[in-house]
Design an enzyme around this catalytic site. Structure first.
Site, PDB file in Angstrom:
ATOM      1  N   GLY A   6      37.202 -28.490 -26.842  1.00  0.00           N
ATOM      2  CA  GLY A   6      36.042 -28.922 -27.623  1.00  0.00           C
ATOM      3  C   GLY A   6      36.381 -29.779 -28.822  1.00  0.00           C
ATOM      4  O   GLY A   6      36.900 -30.889 -28.690  1.00  0.00           O
ATOM      5  N   ASP A  41      37.882 -22.953 -15.428  1.00  0.00           N
ATOM      6  CA  ASP A  41      37.687 -23.805 -16.610  1.00  0.00           C
ATOM      7  C   ASP A  41      39.010 -24.037 -17.338  1.00  0.00           C
ATOM      8  O   ASP A  41      39.362 -25.172 -17.679  1.00  0.00           O
ATOM      9  CB  ASP A  41      36.673 -23.131 -17.546  1.00  0.00           C
ATOM     10  CG  ASP A  41      36.483 -23.885 -18.840  1.00  0.00           C
ATOM     11  OD1 ASP A  41      35.726 -24.871 -18.844  1.00  0.00           O
ATOM     12  OD2 ASP A  41      37.113 -23.504 -19.842  1.00  0.00           O
ATOM     13  N   LYS A  47      41.349 -27.644 -17.857  1.00  0.00           N
ATOM     14  CA  LYS A  47      41.808 -28.137 -19.163  1.00  0.00           C
ATOM     15  C   LYS A  47      43.326 -28.237 -19.205  1.00  0.00           C
ATOM     16  O   LYS A  47      43.889 -29.204 -19.727  1.00  0.00           O
ATOM     17  CB  LYS A  47      41.290 -27.224 -20.266  1.00  0.00           C
ATOM     18  CG  LYS A  47      39.770 -27.266 -20.406  1.00  0.00           C
ATOM     19  CD  LYS A  47      39.270 -26.095 -21.227  1.00  0.00           C
ATOM     20  CE  LYS A  47      37.776 -26.174 -21.493  1.00  0.00           C
ATOM     21  NZ  LYS A  47      37.268 -24.931 -22.110  1.00  0.00           N
ATOM     22  N   GLY A  55      30.689 -25.972 -27.653  1.00  0.00           N
ATOM     23  CA  GLY A  55      29.485 -25.968 -28.476  1.00  0.00           C
ATOM     24  C   GLY A  55      28.999 -27.373 -28.785  1.00  0.00           C
ATOM     25  O   GLY A  55      29.746 -28.335 -28.735  1.00  0.00           O
TER      26      GLY A  55
END
Lengths: 440, 440
Positions: free
Chosen positions: A136, A203, A207, A305
């Site tokens: 993120g 996930d 990454k 987020g």
């Protein structure tokens, strides 16, 4: 260089897209100052233009035709915020082929098709940036590409999935079971109703694939990565690990040896309490990197987020805009070498945590130790305790039940697996309750 | 674009310089692949060419005339590894004016003359990079400039000096006094024989000045920064803080409010144990940044040393080389606005830790609380204990001695100082033993 604003098209207006719109709107003047030219959002393409949007989204920018928006002459940069590998891939490819720069936070897209897309970007002399696709809002890809580019990365350890880290934190701090912690995470919006992508490690694997590819400068195949989720982690194991001085984290691990062979694996891992990663809690992410010269660095922050991911995509857009303003062409090209030899999981050497349930009988531990020894698996620490009849760990085996916990010295995984198969056949052994790897 | 190697001149061959030479030599092929062109070290200028050098330094590259080396037509990038603000400044200026790009890890130079040097670089259309000047091998300036560039930084908290962090760690873990810990640090090479630059906070102030200037996009004056070292920190305060749930760190703090007013201060600070910075120990550095959108990120790693700092300078050289290869001109210009309003230390509002030694007499605490109240300083927690005659904390005051520890609510520093002056005059008060600020 003319002074017309740099046109940006935004595809998708969900969490990431709307976060990006808010940020670019709020920081417009500051960004213009840093870049040297203002940015202008030309349009926001969505599947359902009629749906309500956050108040900071200018309705006049909403449109339904993404292809037409991407094709506009006054669009220089495309921000893909759709997600997935269907339409997102189509539009990103179309944009790159049309000579537009692209910024995306789409980890699945980059993990599965990143190498091809980077090639298309290079062939068309445009930039494809994806800082937000890993961890993120934490700057990671940029630093690995730039500040650390002259060093040699030897190991990458990542807590790359906020959902599983939140679940494991609750299990550790509040003694919750997996199911209970998962339900709480779902209530709080940290976990999807279908949690597979997170709890089964997909996930984190996406990454790791992205950051390891950049860090090691090799194109990597997702299929060659070993992946285990956290469903097998129990409150008992977390408590036992705690007594031994460890916390259990879902780690994404990438290592390379002197012969350029790689290890790529995502699995629950025992981490020593005094390791910087051990104190990364709740939904936070962190990436710990060992380098030959810089020794070790860690990047920490919120893994996902609206704010953080939007911030990362906006950072990419600013960097692309700087290239445009400074006249740079293909400043960062894909320099990945062909995919390297990746060690099968059976070939790795690491330490293991084993928890076995056995009958309370003399000689059981001796028999287990004997078999481990035959397969060249050395025992570092061992403990044996008689479980109470009602101890949840005893899984209701009839009769007095012993719990044996072993931490091994570094051993070859193939050997350990063979040893465990034999141990499992011992009549006095009820079950091999848990097997987890340990990373120092 | 021709394919001749990119010429690099290295000025100085001390810790940083020799580290850089080793790294560029070892990583040559990898760097060439990432950049698209090889780098070639044209020469290493030193003050004493006859002195012995590490075995990895090619003697044929050693030369005595830095000015001549910088002026060579086949030198495109100059790495300044001399240190200080004398010759280093001359050569950097000369290089920039001669149209050469410059990479440096010289924090004092950048903190004192960075703004002018960046202007010279911009005027000459060349790059001046200084990633290594803050937090050694930790990528920090790059991420702040790029990945976080579109976000709004609200607060920067840094552990930016490895020497003082090592000393405070020894005092915390081993209960050492300051002098004892300093001597140990000197024996181990973590501290200079003249430790002023580190223990009095100058080094941390230089680094904060650099990172805050980039983070807030303002040119800053060193003289406007409040600076306190760690000489006043005692083993007693560390132990008391520990009981209250804090650790004491030398923090470099930069904040900006909505009106763009800044706080810039370096001083010993109580940090809650559960804050990510609290577990940064020994000689490590870390920078914790609060942002409007990305929320919070932290960068952690070794703050100095041959490997880390060399790695950072090499990263800058790689990035500059990418600009050269891609034809970018002045890709990152100085966009600092004029220096902002910096709050005098008396104007800040924060929480305080106070330790007072008083006579053991009833009403003393009441009197102190009364004065604090008059000056609008609220008490969050307070404790009072009777010290044993031989307690080191009692400083040998005759008669029974009480230790009163107060943690306040946020208060204006001017008010606190006035209150303390009055409290100091109370006949029952032996001494205000310590006053430290608290940062959440």
């Amino acid at each position: 260089m003319n002074s017309a604003p740099i046109g940006v098209a935004i595809l998708g207006c969900g969490v990431v897209g709307s976060g990006l719109v808010r940020l670019l709107t709020e920081s417009g003047s500051e960004v213009a100052r840093r870049v040297g030219l203002p940015l202008a959002i030309r349009g926001i393409a969505v599947a359902h233009p009629e749906r309500p949007r956050p108040e900071w989204v200018d309705p006049s920018l909403i449109c339904g035709d993404a292809a037409a928006l991407v094709a506009r002459d006054d669009v220089l940069i495309v921000a893909e915020c759709i997600g997935g590998t269907g339409q997102a891939r189509q539009y990103v490819e179309a944009a790159l082929r049309a000579g537009k720069h692209v910024a995306t936070a789409n980890k699945e897209l980059m993990a599965k098709h990143g190498h091809d897309l980077c090639q298309i970007a290079d062939d068309n002399g445009v930039a494809l940036r994806y800082e937000g696709s890993v961890a993120g809002g934490i700057p990671l890809i940029g630093p690995v590409r730039t500040s650390l580019a002259a060093d040699r990365i030897e190991r990458i350890l990542g807590i790359l999935n906020g959902t599983t880290n939140y679940i494991l934190t609750r299990m550790t701090r509040d003694g919750m079971g997996f199911e209970e912690a998962l339900e709480l995470a779902q209530e709080l919006g940290f976990a999807e109703m279908d949690p597979t992508d997170d709890v089964d490690g997909f996930d984190a694997a996406y990454k790791l694939n992205i950051v390891a590819s950049i860090g090691f400068g090799r194109s990597l195949r997702l299929g060659e990565m070993h992946r285990e989720g956290i469903r097998a982690v129990t409150a008992v194991d977390i408590a036992v690990a705690e007594r031994l001085g460890y916390v259990i984290k879902l780690l994404a691990i990438a290592k390379r040896d002197e012969e350029e062979r790689l290890e790529l694996r995502v699995h629950p891992t025992l981490v020593p309490k005094d390791h910087p990663l051990a104190s990364v809690s709740d939904e936070f992410n962190a990436v710990f990197i060992n380098l030959r010269h810089a020794k070790e660095v860690m990047f920490y922050g919120p893994g996902a987020g609206l704010g953080p991911t939007g911030s990362a995509v906006a950072g990419d857009i600013v960097d692309i805009a700087r290239d445009v303003v400074s006249g740079a062409r293909a400043r960062i090209r894909c320099t990945c070498q062909p995919h390297p030899e990746v060690r099968p999981i059976e070939e790795i050497r690491t330490r293991y945590y084993l928890r076995l349930l056995t009958r309370d009988r003399t000689g059981v531990l001796g028999g287990i130790a004997l078999i481990l020894g035959e397969y060249d698996v050395g025992i570092a620490t061992v403990s044996q305790e008689l479980l109470a009849e009602d101890d949840p760990a005893s899984h209701g085996y009839t009769g007095p039940c012993s719990q044996i916990v072993i931490v091994t010295h570094p051993a070859r995984e193939r050997n350990l697996r063979r040893a465990l198969r034999e141990i499992d056949r011992l009549p006095a052994v009820h079950a091999i309750a848990s097997t987890f790897r340990v990373e120092e």
